[in-house]
Design a protein around this motif. Sequence first.
Motif, PDB file in Angstrom:
ATOM      1  N   LYS A 228      45.447  69.358  60.787  1.00 31.76           N
ATOM      2  CA  LYS A 228      46.191  69.485  59.527  1.00 31.76           C
ATOM      3  C   LYS A 228      47.665  69.116  59.694  1.00 31.76           C
ATOM      4  O   LYS A 228      48.139  68.177  59.093  1.00 31.76           O
ATOM      5  CB  LYS A 228      46.054  70.915  58.984  1.00 31.76           C
ATOM      6  CG  LYS A 228      44.619  71.425  58.953  1.00 31.76           C
ATOM      7  CD  LYS A 228      43.740  70.748  57.921  1.00 31.76           C
ATOM      8  CE  LYS A 228      42.315  71.272  58.003  1.00 31.76           C
ATOM      9  NZ  LYS A 228      41.445  70.808  56.956  1.00 31.76           N
ATOM     10  N   LEU A 229      48.392  69.880  60.526  1.00 27.41           N
ATOM     11  CA  LEU A 229      49.840  69.663  60.633  1.00 27.41           C
ATOM     12  C   LEU A 229      50.160  68.261  61.151  1.00 27.41           C
ATOM     13  O   LEU A 229      51.143  67.652  60.740  1.00 27.41           O
ATOM     14  CB  LEU A 229      50.453  70.727  61.565  1.00 27.41           C
ATOM     15  CG  LEU A 229      51.964  70.740  61.647  1.00 27.41           C
ATOM     16  CD1 LEU A 229      52.602  71.062  60.301  1.00 27.41           C
ATOM     17  CD2 LEU A 229      52.445  71.752  62.691  1.00 27.41           C
ATOM     18  N   TYR A 230      49.346  67.751  62.066  1.00 27.51           N
ATOM     19  CA  TYR A 230      49.636  66.448  62.671  1.00 27.51           C
ATOM     20  C   TYR A 230      48.781  65.325  62.085  1.00 27.51           C
ATOM     21  O   TYR A 230      48.764  64.226  62.624  1.00 27.51           O
ATOM     22  CB  TYR A 230      49.465  66.526  64.190  1.00 27.51           C
ATOM     23  CG  TYR A 230      50.509  67.422  64.829  1.00 27.51           C
ATOM     24  CD1 TYR A 230      51.804  66.961  65.032  1.00 27.51           C
ATOM     25  CD2 TYR A 230      50.210  68.740  65.169  1.00 27.51           C
ATOM     26  CE1 TYR A 230      52.773  67.785  65.583  1.00 27.51           C
ATOM     27  CE2 TYR A 230      51.167  69.573  65.724  1.00 27.51           C
ATOM     28  CZ  TYR A 230      52.449  69.090  65.931  1.00 27.51           C
ATOM     29  OH  TYR A 230      53.412  69.899  66.466  1.00 27.51           O
ATOM     30  N   ALA A 231      48.067  65.629  61.001  1.00 30.58           N
ATOM     31  CA  ALA A 231      47.245  64.605  60.335  1.00 30.58           C
ATOM     32  C   ALA A 231      46.300  63.927  61.329  1.00 30.58           C
ATOM     33  O   ALA A 231      46.282  62.703  61.495  1.00 30.58           O
ATOM     34  CB  ALA A 231      48.147  63.578  59.636  1.00 30.58           C
ATOM     35  N   GLU A 278      60.221  64.949  63.573  1.00 32.04           N
ATOM     36  CA  GLU A 278      60.808  64.567  62.288  1.00 32.04           C
ATOM     37  C   GLU A 278      59.747  64.225  61.242  1.00 32.04           C
ATOM     38  O   GLU A 278      59.811  64.634  60.089  1.00 32.04           O
ATOM     39  CB  GLU A 278      61.725  63.346  62.459  1.00 32.04           C
ATOM     40  CG  GLU A 278      63.168  63.708  62.733  1.00 32.04           C
ATOM     41  CD  GLU A 278      63.696  64.827  61.846  1.00 32.04           C
ATOM     42  OE1 GLU A 278      63.651  64.662  60.610  1.00 32.04           O
ATOM     43  OE2 GLU A 278      64.126  65.869  62.381  1.00 32.04           O
ATOM     44  N   TYR A 279      58.728  63.487  61.683  1.00 32.04           N
ATOM     45  CA  TYR A 279      57.712  63.044  60.724  1.00 32.04           C
ATOM     46  C   TYR A 279      56.918  64.236  60.186  1.00 32.04           C
ATOM     47  O   TYR A 279      56.446  64.213  59.068  1.00 32.04           O
ATOM     48  CB  TYR A 279      56.810  61.956  61.329  1.00 32.04           C
ATOM     49  CG  TYR A 279      55.742  62.484  62.241  1.00 32.04           C
ATOM     50  CD1 TYR A 279      56.054  62.941  63.501  1.00 32.04           C
ATOM     51  CD2 TYR A 279      54.426  62.546  61.828  1.00 32.04           C
ATOM     52  CE1 TYR A 279      55.076  63.463  64.333  1.00 32.04           C
ATOM     53  CE2 TYR A 279      53.443  63.057  62.653  1.00 32.04           C
ATOM     54  CZ  TYR A 279      53.777  63.515  63.898  1.00 32.04           C
ATOM     55  OH  TYR A 279      52.814  64.048  64.699  1.00 32.04           O
ATOM     56  N   VAL A 280      56.809  65.308  61.011  1.00 25.65           N
ATOM     57  CA  VAL A 280      56.108  66.518  60.534  1.00 25.65           C
ATOM     58  C   VAL A 280      56.943  67.143  59.412  1.00 25.65           C
ATOM     59  O   VAL A 280      56.421  67.507  58.356  1.00 25.65           O
ATOM     60  CB  VAL A 280      55.876  67.527  61.681  1.00 25.65           C
ATOM     61  CG1 VAL A 280      55.300  68.824  61.148  1.00 25.65           C
ATOM     62  CG2 VAL A 280      54.962  66.942  62.741  1.00 25.65           C
ATOM     63  N   LYS A 281      58.251  67.213  59.652  1.00 24.49           N
ATOM     64  CA  LYS A 281      59.136  67.794  58.619  1.00 24.49           C
ATOM     65  C   LYS A 281      59.027  67.005  57.323  1.00 24.49           C
ATOM     66  O   LYS A 281      59.012  67.569  56.230  1.00 24.49           O
ATOM     67  CB  LYS A 281      60.592  67.770  59.111  1.00 24.49           C
ATOM     68  CG  LYS A 281      60.875  68.841  60.118  1.00 24.49           C
ATOM     69  CD  LYS A 281      62.377  69.003  60.311  1.00 24.49           C
ATOM     70  CE  LYS A 281      62.641  69.795  61.574  1.00 24.49           C
ATOM     71  NZ  LYS A 281      63.653  69.218  62.443  1.00 24.49           N
ATOM     72  N   GLU A 282      58.976  65.685  57.462  1.00 22.38           N
ATOM     73  CA  GLU A 282      58.875  64.852  56.251  1.00 22.38           C
ATOM     74  C   GLU A 282      57.557  65.099  55.511  1.00 22.38           C
ATOM     75  O   GLU A 282      57.526  65.188  54.295  1.00 22.38           O
ATOM     76  CB  GLU A 282      58.978  63.359  56.621  1.00 22.38           C
ATOM     77  CG  GLU A 282      60.406  62.926  56.844  1.00 22.38           C
ATOM     78  CD  GLU A 282      60.498  61.575  57.542  1.00 22.38           C
ATOM     79  OE1 GLU A 282      59.572  60.755  57.393  1.00 22.38           O
ATOM     80  OE2 GLU A 282      61.510  61.370  58.243  1.00 22.38           O
TER      81      GLU A 282
END
Length: 379
Positions: A228-231, A278-282
């Motif tokens: 989920k979090l990391y797709a 950063e990409y997780v935050k986005e």
Amino acid sequence: MLSQKASRIPPFYVMEILERSQELERSGRTIIHLEIGEPDFPTAPHICEAAYNAMKADETKYTHSQGIQELREAVSKNYNSKFNLDLKPNQVIVTSGTSPALLLVFMGLLNPGDEVLMTNPHYACYPNFVDYMDGKAVYVHTAENGFRLEPDAVANRLDQKTKAILINSPSNPTGQLMSSKELQSLSEVVGDIPVISDEIYQGLVYEGEDHTILEYTDNAFVLNGFSKLYAMTGWRLGYLIAPPDFVRPLQKIQQNFFICANSFVQRGGIAALCGPQEYVKEMVATYDKRRRYLLQRLKEIGFVVRNEPSGAYYVLADSREFGQDSLALSRRILEEAGVAVTPGIDFGDGAEGYLRFSYANSIDKISEGMDRLREYFDR
Ligand SMILES: Cc1ncc(COP(=O)(O)O)c(C=O)c1O
């Protein structure tokens, strides 16, 4: 002849809705997908590269049954730094997703007739795992309580046969988040009974604070994963964090039934945890925008959302205004409006009369889905 257990297992309705929508798509229809709990984002390139490099470097063999040491270190370090804990890498067992981790923990804990307490509504597959291990799911209904698990309600359902309490925060399907106070009270109320905490939506939090049960008790089994979090749903990678005394017995089960998780996929997991965030935050900021938008549109149409979700990526909306039978309603919406949503009944009778909308899809798609629903119900 099929085993009794296999013939008892119910379908996972969300998959049936997905499969029917794919059939409609093959016949030329366009379907808006708000049913599936799967990130629409691609896995970040540095994660893919790590797995690809591992394959090129011939890391295509079995690993240690508990997982590659660096990944176990990354998992424990990640929990320790986020929640100020002192977990050891040896407490981690890497699995091919959170689902096998659930199986592993129930295989390790349940004797026939043992009870596992869980909320109703709950993630669809939980009771089926328990049933398959000859245990019994016992429910605490939460709809009347804004889908919140009251420690007192748990206390009332505990008995001699209670083997574990299963929690899921942030929750699928409700999006509710257990507060620090609730987690603290729960761990006090359950005494010596272990808590199994499915933390797969950890990090997908838009209001309130992210917690782990391990901040409140050591007598807990934590399940988490990268889907989920990391797709990374298709990678099939997750893990179990167990109390030290349980690690060796669970490792033996893992050796026998699963051997280990995929080798090069584990390298992707290390890159996910140790690489840029950063990409997780986005992604989280984008989910939050979608959450707000979807809530507003659902309310305009006439769905009722009494307790707004603050985590995961689901809205469980009261749809009794449009039909009492959630399965029939979701099938009708799919066939006639071309919008795929999950019937509440998938999550237990405590969510009958509700539909679950996933906002793991773009604002444009959500907008189109809501336009279609509005038009359909206006008709
Ligand atoms: C609450 C919950 N637990 C576990 C899973 C399974 O996750 P995985 O892909 O890691 O097996 C899901 C998937 O939707 C989920 O919602």
